[in-house]
Each structure stands twice: as C-alpha cells, then as structure tokens.
Motif scaffolding. Structure first.
Motif, mmCIF file in Angstrom:
data_model
loop_
_atom_site.group_PDB
_atom_site.id
_atom_site.type_symbol
_atom_site.label_atom_id
_atom_site.label_comp_id
_atom_site.label_asym_id
_atom_site.label_seq_id
_atom_site.Cartn_x
_atom_site.Cartn_y
_atom_site.Cartn_z
ATOM 1 N N ASP A 231 0.829 -1.202 0.000
ATOM 2 C CA ASP A 231 0.000 0.000 0.000
ATOM 3 C C ASP A 231 0.864 1.253 0.000
ATOM 4 O OD1 ASP A 231 -2.558 1.280 0.104
ATOM 5 O OD2 ASP A 231 -2.169 1.764 2.192
ATOM 6 N N SER A 232 1.941 1.229 0.772
ATOM 7 C CA SER A 232 2.819 2.392 0.852
ATOM 8 C C SER A 232 3.581 2.622 -0.447
ATOM 9 C CB SER A 232 3.803 2.224 2.017
ATOM 10 O OG SER A 232 3.105 2.179 3.246
ATOM 11 N N LEU A 233 3.969 1.553 -1.115
ATOM 12 C CA LEU A 233 4.620 1.693 -2.412
ATOM 13 C C LEU A 233 3.669 2.315 -3.431
ATOM 14 C CD1 LEU A 233 6.588 -1.675 -2.645
ATOM 15 C CD2 LEU A 233 7.570 0.614 -2.464
ATOM 16 N N ARG A 234 2.391 1.977 -3.321
ATOM 17 C CA ARG A 234 1.404 2.573 -4.221
ATOM 18 C C ARG A 234 1.314 4.078 -3.984
ATOM 19 N NH1 ARG A 234 -3.733 4.169 -3.925
ATOM 20 N NH2 ARG A 234 -3.859 3.540 -1.743
ATOM 21 N N VAL A 235 1.313 4.492 -2.716
ATOM 22 C CA VAL A 235 1.272 5.920 -2.393
ATOM 23 C C VAL A 235 2.521 6.616 -2.927
ATOM 24 C CG1 VAL A 235 1.320 7.601 -0.518
ATOM 25 C CG2 VAL A 235 -0.201 5.625 -0.378
ATOM 26 N N ALA A 236 3.684 5.975 -2.771
ATOM 27 C CA ALA A 236 4.932 6.563 -3.267
ATOM 28 C C ALA A 236 4.877 6.766 -4.778
ATOM 29 C CB ALA A 236 6.111 5.674 -2.893
ATOM 30 N N THR A 237 4.280 5.818 -5.487
ATOM 31 C CA THR A 237 4.141 5.936 -6.941
ATOM 32 C C THR A 237 3.234 7.103 -7.304
ATOM 33 O OG1 THR A 237 4.479 3.557 -7.244
ATOM 34 C CG2 THR A 237 3.394 4.747 -9.035
ATOM 35 N N LEU A 238 2.127 7.246 -6.569
ATOM 36 C CA LEU A 238 1.201 8.349 -6.834
ATOM 37 C C LEU A 238 1.860 9.699 -6.545
ATOM 38 C CD1 LEU A 238 -2.098 6.872 -5.333
ATOM 39 C CD2 LEU A 238 -1.512 7.148 -7.750
ATOM 40 N N VAL A 239 2.649 9.762 -5.491
ATOM 41 C CA VAL A 239 3.361 10.999 -5.170
ATOM 42 C C VAL A 239 4.297 11.375 -6.309
ATOM 43 C CG1 VAL A 239 5.139 11.989 -3.673
ATOM 44 C CG2 VAL A 239 3.204 10.791 -2.660
ATOM 45 N N ARG A 240 5.038 10.408 -6.812
ATOM 46 C CA ARG A 240 5.963 10.672 -7.914
ATOM 47 C C ARG A 240 5.211 11.153 -9.160
ATOM 48 N NH1 ARG A 240 11.171 9.185 -8.818
ATOM 49 N NH2 ARG A 240 11.143 7.914 -6.933
ATOM 50 N N GLN A 241 4.078 10.544 -9.450
ATOM 51 C CA GLN A 241 3.299 10.937 -10.622
ATOM 52 C C GLN A 241 2.797 12.376 -10.502
ATOM 53 O OE1 GLN A 241 0.247 7.919 -10.787
ATOM 54 N NE2 GLN A 241 1.560 6.440 -11.838
ATOM 55 N N GLU A 242 2.344 12.757 -9.304
ATOM 56 C CA GLU A 242 1.859 14.110 -9.104
ATOM 57 C C GLU A 242 2.985 15.132 -9.243
ATOM 58 O OE1 GLU A 242 -1.124 15.236 -8.915
ATOM 59 O OE2 GLU A 242 -2.094 13.279 -8.901
ATOM 60 N N ILE A 243 4.149 14.797 -8.740
ATOM 61 C CA ILE A 243 5.287 15.720 -8.862
ATOM 62 C C ILE A 243 5.702 15.854 -10.318
ATOM 63 C CG2 ILE A 243 7.720 16.068 -8.273
ATOM 64 C CD1 ILE A 243 7.164 14.711 -5.614
ATOM 65 N N MET A 244 5.643 14.770 -11.077
ATOM 66 C CA MET A 244 6.000 14.833 -12.493
ATOM 67 C C MET A 244 5.028 15.715 -13.261
ATOM 68 S SD MET A 244 7.231 10.905 -13.253
ATOM 69 C CE MET A 244 7.625 11.256 -14.961
ATOM 70 N N ARG A 245 3.760 15.742 -12.836
ATOM 71 C CA ARG A 245 2.783 16.607 -13.507
ATOM 72 C C ARG A 245 3.089 18.072 -13.257
ATOM 73 N NH1 ARG A 245 -1.074 12.637 -11.432
ATOM 74 N NH2 ARG A 245 -1.774 11.316 -13.160
ATOM 75 N N GLU A 246 3.504 18.381 -12.031
ATOM 76 C CA GLU A 246 3.822 19.760 -11.662
ATOM 77 C C GLU A 246 5.068 19.766 -10.784
ATOM 78 O OE1 GLU A 246 0.516 22.735 -11.020
ATOM 79 O OE2 GLU A 246 -0.507 20.886 -10.440
ATOM 80 N N PRO A 247 6.262 19.803 -11.392
ATOM 81 C CA PRO A 247 7.492 19.732 -10.603
ATOM 82 C C PRO A 247 7.896 21.056 -9.956
ATOM 83 C CG PRO A 247 8.022 19.869 -12.925
ATOM 84 C CD PRO A 247 6.526 19.776 -12.844
ATOM 85 N N GLY A 248 7.108 22.097 -10.187
ATOM 86 C CA GLY A 248 7.456 23.420 -9.671
ATOM 87 C C GLY A 248 6.952 23.666 -8.270
ATOM 88 N N ARG A 249 6.494 24.902 -8.027
ATOM 89 C CA ARG A 249 6.123 25.310 -6.679
ATOM 90 C C ARG A 249 4.877 24.609 -6.161
ATOM 91 N NH1 ARG A 249 7.381 31.824 -7.311
ATOM 92 N NH2 ARG A 249 9.626 31.564 -7.688
#
Length: 337
Positions: A231-249
């Motif tokens: 479950d935690s690895l899934r959250v980590a993947t989602l976090v990475r995807q969101e940052i890739m969408r908006e890597p700025g502020r």
C-alpha cells in the motif's frame, strides 16, 4: 562510565534497528530525516544492509526520537515491534524448537549478540521464567528507554509461549501509571523495583507437538508487513506521478497530499514505510526534468529554474550541482561541444 572511551564508537548494532526505529517514529508523524540529522548520522549508511552503528550513534538516535515522541510508553511499544522478523530471525532454528524453555533461552542468547546494549540473564524455576537485564553501558537518562525497548521486544517474542507477563523496572514510573497498565491485557508493570526484570509463568501452556504456532506467527507477521508495504509503495508511486505533472512550486508535500486526498502526515508515514522520502522523490524528478531541458532545449536557465519551482537561477544552479556534481552551464556547454 562502563565500557567508555573508544568502545562507544565501535560499530556493534546493525543498521536494521535504526531503520526500524525511523519507520516507527515516521508512523507517528515525525520526520525521520530530522531525527537522523539531529543525531549526526548520515542517511547513506542506512542504505547498506551490512552496515553497523556504534553504541554512541544508537543512543543519539534514540535520544532525538524520545524528544519528539509525545508518549512515555513509546520505547516499550517500539520494542514490541521488534518481533522475530524485526530482529531478522526468519529462518532461525526457532521453528523446530518444541521446548518452551529452550526456545526462550535461544531468543535471549541471540539478542545478547545482535543487540548488545544490555546483557540478559535467564533463570527457570519450575513453570516460571525470569529474564533480568544488566547494564553494559552507562546510559544515564536514556536507561529507561533502552530497558523498555528490551522489555517490549521480550513481550513480542515470548508471547508465542507465555500468557502473562510482569515487568519490573528499577526506575520511577515515567508519566501516568494508567498508560503503562494499558500496554496489553496480559501485562503488569511495576516500578522502583530492585532490578529490571520480566517474570513469565508457563503454567497452563501445553507442549505443542508441531511448529504450527510459531509458523503461523511468522506467516502473519510477514503478511502484515507485505500488505502495508504494498500500500505504501502505491502511495509513493502516486506521489511521484503528481510531482511529475507539476514539478514546480505546486509540488509541495501539502499540495500533493491534498491532491491525493490524504494528510501530509499520512503521506510521510507511507513514504517512510516504503523507505522513501518526499524531498528525495521531488529532487529526482526535478533533476530528470532539468537535465532534459539542458540537453535537449535552449530554454534559458532562469526559465528552467522558474519551471522547477526555484526563486532564481542561482538557487537552481546550486541544487543541480548538489544532485549531479555539475553546474547547469557545464551540462549545456558539453552538449554544444
């Protein structure tokens, strides 16, 4: 001080225990990176499964954690998480041991070697097992913390064969006594005793004719951790995807957590269980984007900095150099040469 001087700096404790402790504090909303930094321990050493920490380093880590954990019973509860799996005892000969007294003795002997902060003395009298802790070091104010970790771990391990426990401590009750009496249904706690000791009666237990109880315990422990980590690895993947969408502020922990419908504390906890950190994930994504912009486009450095959330070009250049060992200008010049 017992075993003082250079002995305090000798690597004796597996980093496995430090990783488990950081996971423990992170589940309680505390930033493990801050605990490490304040303890003066480089995070890179925790990535080496064969590395060891010194008694001094372990004490510094526990001391920093104790300052931030708002629960006087937390060290005992951390010890309870050091079950067979927590000590790396999967595959140990315990599975084949059918004599309860021998099983407890095997565990004690193993812990004396793997976690040599305190020594352990075991006595068996009839149906009563007694384990007494002896100081190897002068821990000062940290002594109750160390003793509680041992006691909590003994409870987790011996619960396989014992139904009732009486824990005796040689120091006054930290905090309110009610919290200590609620550690578990089978636990009684006494303070201001002559020694740190646990009493475990074996009466009423039947000698088992197979290893089903221990095997079942191990299987349940492994399953719980696998499910939690998945479950935690899934959250980590989602976090990475969101940052890739908006890597700025907009890639702050608070905004990412909001997008995922979670609290920042919960996101940090899951990332900790997945052995990842939010800042590290964001830096990896930003480094990837920055390198691509530098090598494949003519975008001005100040625009790259702005796109990745930096207030100015100098801040971006400093960050990029810390990631790669090169400045953005060096990367761009190498592309043109």
């Amino acid at each position: 001080m017992k075993n003082n001087g250079m002995a305090l700096d000798v690597p004796l404790i597996s980093v496995r225990y430090a990783r488990r402790y950081l996971r423990f504090v992170q589940k309680r909303g505390i930033n493990g990176t801050i605990v490490l930094e304040n303890a003066g321990i480089e995070s890179a050493i925790l990535e080496n499964p064969d590395a060891y920490l010194s008694v001094k380093q372990i004490c510094q880590l526990l001391g920093q954690g104790e300052k931030l954990l708002d629960d006087v019973t937390s060290s005992f509860r951390f010890g309870q998480e050091l079950d067979l799996q927590g000590h790396g005892l999967f595959g140990f000969a315990l599975l084949g041991q059918q004599d309860f007294r021998k099983l407890v003795n095997m565990v004690v002997q193993y812990l004396r070697v793997s976690l040599p902060l305190m020594d352990m003395e075991i006595h068996c009298s009839g149906d009563l097992i007694s384990i007494r802790l002896h100081d190897n070091w002068d821990f000062g104010e940290l002594k109750p913390t160390i003793a509680n970790i041992y006691m909590g771990s003994i409870h987790a391990l011996a619960s396989l064969v014992c139904r009732r426990f009486t824990f005796e401590f040689d120091f006054p009750c930290p905090g309110k006594s009610l919290g200590w009496q609620q550690l578990a249904n089978d636990v009684a706690v006494r303070f201001n005793c002559p020694a740190n000791r646990v009493l475990m009666p074996l009466s009423g237990r039947q000698i088992r004719d197979d290893d089903a109880s221990v095997a079942g315990y191990l299987a349940a422990a492994r399953s719980r951790e696998d499910l939690e980590k998945t479950d935690s690895l899934r959250v980590a993947t989602l976090v990475r995807q969101e940052i890739m969408r908006e890597p700025g502020r907009n890639s702050s922990l608070e905004r990412i957590a909001q997008k995922l419908g979670m609290s920042p504390r919960s996101v940090r906890r899951h990332l900790g269980l997945a052995d990842q950190a939010f800042s590290a994930i964001r830096n990896e994504v930003r480094e990837t984007f920055a390198t691509r912009y530098l090598e494949e486009t003519d975008m001005p450095l100040e625009k790259i900095a702005e796109h990745l959330g930096y207030s100015d070009q100098a801040s971006f250049s400093k960050a990029y150099r810390s990631w790669t060992g090169h400045t953005p200008g060096e990367i761009r010049r190498s592309r043109r040469s």
